[in-house]
Design an enzyme around this catalytic site. Structure first.
Site, PDB file in Angstrom:
ATOM      1  CB  CYS A 213       5.014  -8.677   9.263  1.00 30.66           C
ATOM      2  SG  CYS A 213       4.965  -7.310   8.064  1.00 30.66           S
TER       3      CYS A 213
ATOM      4  CG  HIS B  93       2.103  -9.752   5.886  1.00 31.70           C
ATOM      5  ND1 HIS B  93       2.221  -9.383   7.210  1.00 31.70           N
ATOM      6  CD2 HIS B  93       2.180 -11.117   5.862  1.00 31.70           C
ATOM      7  CE1 HIS B  93       2.348 -10.475   7.964  1.00 31.70           C
ATOM      8  NE2 HIS B  93       2.328 -11.534   7.165  1.00 31.70           N
TER       9      HIS B  93
END
Length: 376
Positions: free
Chosen positions: A66, A321
């Site tokens: 990510c 994330h």
């Protein structure tokens, strides 16, 4: 992802001789070179058009990628960067093409622009990065990975004129001043940096309230006393010094690194998630004093910026994330790039990344990328 066992299975195919292996490899390279040559001929047609011709395209997460996906979107949505990228010299053979980061970024952009998919796999680029010892399947710090990616691109561009343009596009120049408080002797040194690393706490560990406060803190003079004293060549001993930073040059694309991760006394890393508003438009002349800059008036006249992108982090310092909010330079619309998912959002959605100490999984701005409003 599964792991391979330590035992290797014997191949059922008959072994080929060394000459047969080389012949087969040459044939494979010929076919691959033919395919890549066809792609190379299409590149000028693809990259001569607007970057969002087929809409914003996502990148699939291949396992803790990510952070890489978010940074790739920031690079490839910057039409000034892609303008440099599409002028690179194409590597001469298949082996060099597989190892060349800027060329693989070009092919990825072509894949994103020319396809009909809502998202694509950055597989070939990931393989290329792994050749350069970049471990992709682990937690990364976006600021460090940003620097690593940029340096790989710069190192592998052969055209020195393009290297200069890339440096001009991203490089910040500051001047460090050190003044002895005993004899008043002073030294000056210019330094280049890719990101402006701004503290989010002041010298007394109090939370700074705005981005402008962070800039003022970074450029505020600091007294070096006690164990921080420096050796003065004129006094011939360690003396108190006054250290200050002055801004010399700001690039077209300005990257600000909010230092959200800090070390506690226990030596563990802690994330600072408190609210820190940042403006959609930023004028450095209105933030810094005359004493905090070392630039000509013509340089300072171009120090007006608009926010282009925000790379956010959610979660803790050890696990989390990344995603990116990016304003299209061709459409002037904000998009949220969350791996394979891309959604059009509003400025109010972007402001939700200011931060909040009570929201563990709330998105917190970590990198801010500003673009000059009136480049010289």
């Amino acid at each position: 992802m599964g792991q391979r066992s330590g035992r290797q299975e014997r191949s059922k195919k008959p072994e080929m001789s060394l000459s047969e292996n080389l012949t087969a490899e040459e044939e494979d390279n010929k076919e691959e070179n033919k395919e890549l040559k066809t792609k190379d001929q299409r590149l000028p047609l693809v990259f001569g058009v607007a970057d969002l011709k087929n809409g914003a395209v996502g990148l699939y997460n291949m396992g803790q990628t990510c952070c890489l996906n978010s940074l790739l979107q920031v690079f490839l949505m910057n039409i000034h960067f892609t303008g440099i990228l599409r002028r690179i010299t194409v590597p001469p053979n298949a082996s060099l093409k597989r190892r060349n980061v800027p060329y693989q970024m070009l092919l990825l952009l072509e894949k994103m622009q020319s396809g009909k998919q809502k998202a694509v796999f950055p597989t070939d680029l990931a393989r290329c990065l792994s050749v350069h010892r970049m471990d992709l399947f682990m937690q990364h710090d976006a600021a460090q990975l940003y620097l690593t990616l940029w340096n790989l691109v710069k190192m592998q561009i052969k055209d020195q004129d393009l290297v200069t343009k890339l440096s001009d596009l991203y490089t910040i120049c500051v001047q460090e001043h050190l003044a002895c408080q005993i004899c008043s002797s002073e030294t000056k040194r210019n330094s280049n940096m890719l990101t402006l690393p701004l503290p989010v706490l002041d010298s007394n560990s109090h939370k700074l309230k705005t981005l402008e406060d962070c800039l003022q803190c970074f450029f505020h003079p600091e007294e070096l006393t006690g164990h921080n004293m420096c050796f003065c060549e004129y006094c011939e001993k360690k003396t108190p010094f006054l250290q200050s930073m002055k801004l010399v040059h700001l690039p077209q694309t300005l990257t600000i690194h909010l230092k959200r991760f800090c070390f506690e006394r226990s030596a563990s890393v802690h994330k600072l998630s408190h609210c820190l508003p940042f403006p959609e438009e930023l004028d450095f002349n209105a933030v810094l004093t005359e004493q905090q800059s070392q630039a000509h008036d013509s340089e300072k006249a171009a120090w007006q910026y608009e926010l282009f992108a925000v790379v956010t982090h959610s979660g803790s310092a050890n696990f989390g994330h990344y995603c990116a909010y990016i304003r299209s330079l061709t459409e002037c619309k904000w998009y949220c790039f969350n791996d394979s998912t891309v959604d059009q959002v509003s400025w109010d959605d972007v402001k939700c990344t200011y931060g909040h100490s009570d929201l563990y999984w709330g998105q917190t701005a970590y990198l801010l990328i500003y673009m000059k409003k009136h480049p010289q």
